[in-house]
Design a protein around this motif. Structure first.
Motif, mmCIF file in Angstrom:
data_model
loop_
_atom_site.group_PDB
_atom_site.id
_atom_site.type_symbol
_atom_site.label_atom_id
_atom_site.label_comp_id
_atom_site.label_asym_id
_atom_site.label_seq_id
_atom_site.Cartn_x
_atom_site.Cartn_y
_atom_site.Cartn_z
ATOM 1 N N ARG A 16 100.403 14.284 125.054
ATOM 2 C CA ARG A 16 101.067 15.905 124.198
ATOM 3 C C ARG A 16 101.339 15.210 122.672
ATOM 4 O O ARG A 16 101.051 16.411 122.386
ATOM 5 C CB ARG A 16 101.786 16.250 125.522
ATOM 6 N N ASP A 17 102.355 14.504 122.807
ATOM 7 C CA ASP A 17 102.655 15.011 121.443
ATOM 8 C C ASP A 17 101.739 13.539 121.051
ATOM 9 O O ASP A 17 101.264 15.088 118.841
ATOM 10 C CB ASP A 17 103.799 13.980 121.286
ATOM 11 N N GLU A 20 99.180 17.187 120.053
ATOM 12 C CA GLU A 20 100.407 17.903 118.818
ATOM 13 C C GLU A 20 99.858 17.479 117.416
ATOM 14 O O GLU A 20 99.906 18.198 116.871
ATOM 15 C CB GLU A 20 101.647 18.187 119.420
ATOM 16 N N ASN A 35 107.247 22.600 110.614
ATOM 17 C CA ASN A 35 105.948 22.632 111.115
ATOM 18 C C ASN A 35 105.480 21.199 111.176
ATOM 19 O O ASN A 35 104.897 20.037 112.171
ATOM 20 C CB ASN A 35 104.826 23.478 112.090
#
Length: 127
Positions: A16-17, A20, A35
């Motif tokens: 997931r990281d 992202e 962000n």
């Protein structure tokens, strides 16, 4: 075996990281400063976790289960909170209360897991 299970459970988070990080990298021009720093924080957090797992594996036999696991849990929580940037936002008294809570949580968790493995499952762990 426990370290292996920790790693297996961490793989979905790593995926997931990574996803992202790739998405943030593609749209970097449109992201805010917060962000844009998120992928760097994620990488730093993962490197911290990997380093702590290596230290945990090497200290497991020397320190015993309870001490090494309590230290590992405490350092994991503290390092992740610091690298996330949330710790710096707290007041001094709140930082001390959180550190005390992290310490109690780490020792309680290691004692509960030790009890479950040694008394309920009859699996010996290093003292």
């Amino acid at each position: 075996m426990i370290s292996g299970l920790i790693f297996v459970c961490a793989v979905p988070c790593l995926i997931r990281d990574s996803y992202e990080w790739l998405v943030a990298r593609r749209v970097r021009e449109d992201t805010t400063a917060l962000n844009a720093s998120a992928p760097k924080k994620g990488i730093l957090q993962w490197l911290t976790i990997v380093a702590l797992i290596i230290v945990y594996i090497n200290s497991f036999e020397r320190l015993g289960y309870i001490a090494s696991t309590a230290i590992f849990c405490f350092l994991n929580v503290v390092c992740l909170v610091i690298t996330s940037g949330e710790f710096q936002k707290l007041s001094s008294s709140r930082k001390l209360r959180n550190l005390a809570a992290y310490t109690v949580l780490a020792f309680a968790l290691s004692l509960v897991i030790y009890y479950v493995f040694t008394k309920l499952f009859n699996i010996p762990l290093p003292d």
